[in-house]
Design an enzyme around this catalytic site. Structure first.
Site, PDB file in Angstrom:
ATOM      1  N   SER A   1       0.774  -1.306  -0.044  1.00  7.08           N
ATOM      2  CA  SER A   1      -0.067   0.130  -0.038  1.00  7.08           C
ATOM      3  C   SER A   1       0.933   1.246  -0.052  1.00  7.08           C
ATOM      4  CB  SER A   1      -0.700   0.067   1.235  1.00  7.08           C
ATOM      5  OG  SER A   1      -1.426   1.234   1.678  1.00  7.08           O
TER       6      SER A   1
ATOM      7  N   TYR B   1      -2.302   0.254  10.508  1.00  6.78           N
ATOM      8  CA  TYR B   1      -2.393  -0.625   9.042  1.00  6.78           C
ATOM      9  C   TYR B   1      -1.312  -0.366   8.165  1.00  6.78           C
ATOM     10  CZ  TYR B   1      -3.685  -0.860   4.032  1.00  6.78           C
ATOM     11  OH  TYR B   1      -3.782  -1.313   2.910  1.00  6.78           O
TER      12      TYR B   1
ATOM     13  N   LYS C   1       1.757  -3.058   6.964  1.00  3.96           N
ATOM     14  CA  LYS C   1       2.033  -3.465   5.501  1.00  3.96           C
ATOM     15  C   LYS C   1       3.675  -3.245   5.303  1.00  3.96           C
ATOM     16  CE  LYS C   1      -1.719  -4.552   3.420  1.00  3.96           C
ATOM     17  NZ  LYS C   1      -2.000  -5.988   2.599  1.00  3.96           N
TER      18      LYS C   1
HETATM   19  C1  UD1 Z   1      -6.057   3.938   3.168  1.00  8.07           C
HETATM   20  C2  UD1 Z   1      -4.382   3.877   2.862  1.00  8.07           C
HETATM   21  C3  UD1 Z   1      -4.290   3.235   1.534  1.00  8.07           C
HETATM   22  C4  UD1 Z   1      -5.092   1.850   1.457  1.00  8.07           C
HETATM   23  C5  UD1 Z   1      -6.453   1.883   1.927  1.00  8.07           C
HETATM   24  C6  UD1 Z   1      -7.143   0.683   1.969  1.00  8.07           C
HETATM   25  C7  UD1 Z   1      -3.612   5.739   3.954  1.00  8.07           C
HETATM   26  C8  UD1 Z   1      -2.979   7.261   4.047  1.00  8.07           C
HETATM   27  N1  UD1 Z   1      -3.929   5.164   2.781  1.00  8.07           N
HETATM   28  O1  UD1 Z   1      -6.589   4.872   2.035  1.00  8.07           O
HETATM   29  O2  UD1 Z   1      -3.137   2.838   1.347  1.00  8.07           O
HETATM   30  O3  UD1 Z   1      -5.248   1.394   0.030  1.00  8.07           O
HETATM   31  O4  UD1 Z   1      -6.623   2.787   3.028  1.00  8.07           O
HETATM   32  O5  UD1 Z   1      -8.544   0.803   2.555  1.00  8.07           O
HETATM   33  O6  UD1 Z   1      -3.327   5.051   4.968  1.00  8.07           O
HETATM   34  N2  UD1 Z   1     -12.728  10.023   3.282  1.00  8.07           N
HETATM   35  C9  UD1 Z   1     -13.505  10.989   3.573  1.00  8.07           C
HETATM   36  N3  UD1 Z   1     -14.911  10.500   4.053  1.00  8.07           N
HETATM   37  C10 UD1 Z   1     -15.101   9.198   4.136  1.00  8.07           C
HETATM   38  C11 UD1 Z   1     -14.166   8.323   3.740  1.00  8.07           C
HETATM   39  C12 UD1 Z   1     -12.819   8.848   3.208  1.00  8.07           C
HETATM   40  O7  UD1 Z   1     -13.468  12.273   3.636  1.00  8.07           O
HETATM   41  O8  UD1 Z   1     -16.207   8.918   4.439  1.00  8.07           O
HETATM   42  C13 UD1 Z   1     -11.376  10.653   2.698  1.00  8.07           C
HETATM   43  C14 UD1 Z   1     -10.224  10.157   3.452  1.00  8.07           C
HETATM   44  O9  UD1 Z   1      -9.924  11.101   4.624  1.00  8.07           O
HETATM   45  C15 UD1 Z   1      -8.893  10.305   2.170  1.00  8.07           C
HETATM   46  C16 UD1 Z   1      -9.754   9.991   1.021  1.00  8.07           C
HETATM   47  O10 UD1 Z   1     -11.315  10.307   1.472  1.00  8.07           O
HETATM   48  O11 UD1 Z   1      -8.557  11.843   2.442  1.00  8.07           O
HETATM   49  C17 UD1 Z   1      -9.609   8.487   0.847  1.00  8.07           C
HETATM   50  O12 UD1 Z   1     -10.142   7.904   1.839  1.00  8.07           O
HETATM   51  P1  UD1 Z   1     -10.148   6.336   1.880  1.00  8.07           P
HETATM   52  O13 UD1 Z   1     -10.896   5.809   0.757  1.00  8.07           O
HETATM   53  O14 UD1 Z   1     -10.467   5.622   3.151  1.00  8.07           O
HETATM   54  O15 UD1 Z   1      -8.579   5.765   1.655  1.00  8.07           O
HETATM   55  P2  UD1 Z   1      -7.178   6.036   2.355  1.00  8.07           P
HETATM   56  O16 UD1 Z   1      -7.173   6.334   3.674  1.00  8.07           O
HETATM   57  O17 UD1 Z   1      -6.496   7.290   1.359  1.00  8.07           O
END
Ligand code: UD1
Length: 366
Positions: free
Chosen positions: A144, A168, A172
């Site tokens: 990841s 997490y 990894k």
């Molecule tokens: C995280 C990991 C990524 C991994 C993924 C697996 C980090 C930084 N990244 O991705 O490597 O592949 O998990 O699940 O640890 N968001 C919102 N509202 C929501 C959900 C998400 O605003 O309800 C935002 C988050 O804050 C983030 C973006 O959307 O900025 C993407 O979030 P998400 O899809 O959860 O993925 P990551 O956290 O980037």
């Protein structure tokens, strides 16, 4: 179910070593299930192990419907149960392993770090011990981009020093270090470690997609559930990041591109022993608001949202320099954010409640 079997010539099938049977750990999950379709479509024999921690066996009827072929066998087990895992290797002549099985919620890992280390690292070492005992030395590992942590803006290449910001991501990174060490000391191993950025989207059929068992943690499934009316509004975690619109930037990559990369990886497992690490991303950053805008356009209505404080463990920006994998394999992703939104929306519309209620596969099960 469509039973017609497709015959596909596999590139690399003529070389001295070419895998024919692939063990897929976590094959019922979001990426694993799409990988099963990709492998079946390309003529591989697929064996799955999964404990259904965040998935359901219902997915296999759909995998087989799309591929027009059966998964060879599906075993319900936790990788840490080495006796059960060993029995799978006894029963099947496994050529290569794709290791997807892991817990993947950033917030879950912050709340339950020990569980994340135990499952993700313990699952990987149990798998490695079992592979070793059975003379299987070729692995494609799901890593990841989160291991890069808060690396700042700009494109991140594979030499970016890892600085995980949550358990997490740390789990990894620990797995990667273990795999690198195994490869360093045991020349018979080849490990292709794919650091993917943010896989999203769904199979274009609308039959397979992301179906978290709980409230979605990830952005795209949450947005899709809001769009379909299952949830009231998206909560955007943080509008005060140092980014142009204040929301966090990620490099979203279509799940079909992600699994294509895994399938192409199989053709390179015999190239050179050792551990090889590749970013799997588009190389384009999209903010949370960008995703909301493209999804809203796709579904024809504005997805409601509210800004809330940042989520613990999140970072401002993670965007790949994806050029290494293109240089090594001549492969690059071809689908963009609007393809991801279109396919995720199709899946959500056709399956407003996910896989719940779909037929369970009658096939073999351990
Ligand atoms: C995280 C990991 C990524 C991994 C993924 C697996 C980090 C930084 N990244 O991705 O490597 O592949 O998990 O699940 O640890 N968001 C919102 N509202 C929501 C959900 C998400 O605003 O309800 C935002 C988050 O804050 C983030 C973006 O959307 O900025 C993407 O979030 P998400 O899809 O959860 O993925 P990551 O956290 O980037």
């Amino acid at each position: 179910m469509e039973k017609e079997r497709r015959a596909h010539a596999r590139p690399g099938a003529g070389s001295s070593w070419a895998p024919s049977t692939v063990l897929v750990t976590g094959g019922a999950g979001f990426i694993g299930s799409h990988a099963c379709v990709e492998l079946l479509d390309h003529g591989y024999e697929v064996i799955v192990v999964d404990d259904y921690a965040n998935s359901t066996p219902h997915v296999f009827a759909r995998v087989e419907r799309i591929a027009g072929r059966f998964v060879g066998a599906v075993y319900e087990l936790d990788l840490r149960d080495r006796r059960a895992l060993s029995a799978v290797f006894d029963r099947h002549s496994v050529d290569a392993v794709m290791h997807f099985a892991a817990l993947k919620s950033v917030s879950g890992s912050v709340a339950r770090p020990v569980e994340y280390y135990d499952t993700n690292v313990g699952g990987t070492t149990a798998l490695l011990r079992t592979m070793h005992e059975h003379g299987v030395h070729r692995l494609v590992f799901s890593s990841s981009c989160s291991i890069y942590g808060d690396a700042g803006p700009g494109l991140l290449d594979e030499a970016t020093p890892p600085r995980p910001t949550n358990p997490y991501a740390a789990s990894k990174w620990l797995c990667e270090q273990i795999l690198a060490d195994v490869c360093r000391h045991r020349p018979e191993y080849t490990v292709l470690c794919l650091r993917y950025f943010n896989p999203a989207g769904a199979h274009p059929s609308g039959l397979l997609g992301e179906d978290p068992q709980d409230v979605p943690d990830n952005l795209m499934p949450y947005v899709a559930q809001v769009a379909v009316g299952r949830r009231e509004r998206l909560r955007i975690f943080g509008a005060d990041y140092p980014t142009p619109d204040g929301t966090a930037i990620r490099d979203y990559i279509h799940v079909m591109d992600t699994v294509e990369a895994h399938r192409v990886a199989l053709d390179h497992l015999a190239d050179e022993p050792g551990m090889h690490v590749y970013n799997i991303g588009l190389g384009q950053g999209s903010s949370v608001l960008d995703v909301v805008a493209v999804f809203s356009e796709t579904c024809g209505r504005a997805v409601p949202y509210q800004m809330v404080p940042r989520r613990p463990g999140d970072v401002a920006s993670l965007v790949a320099d994806p050029s290494a994998v293109t240089r090594a394999w001549g492969w690059r992703p071809t689908r963009d954010l609007s393809d991801m939104c279109r396919d995720a929306w199709r899946f959500q519309q056709l399956n407003p409640h996910g896989y719940a209620g779909s037929a369970r596969r009658p096939g073999p099960k351990g």
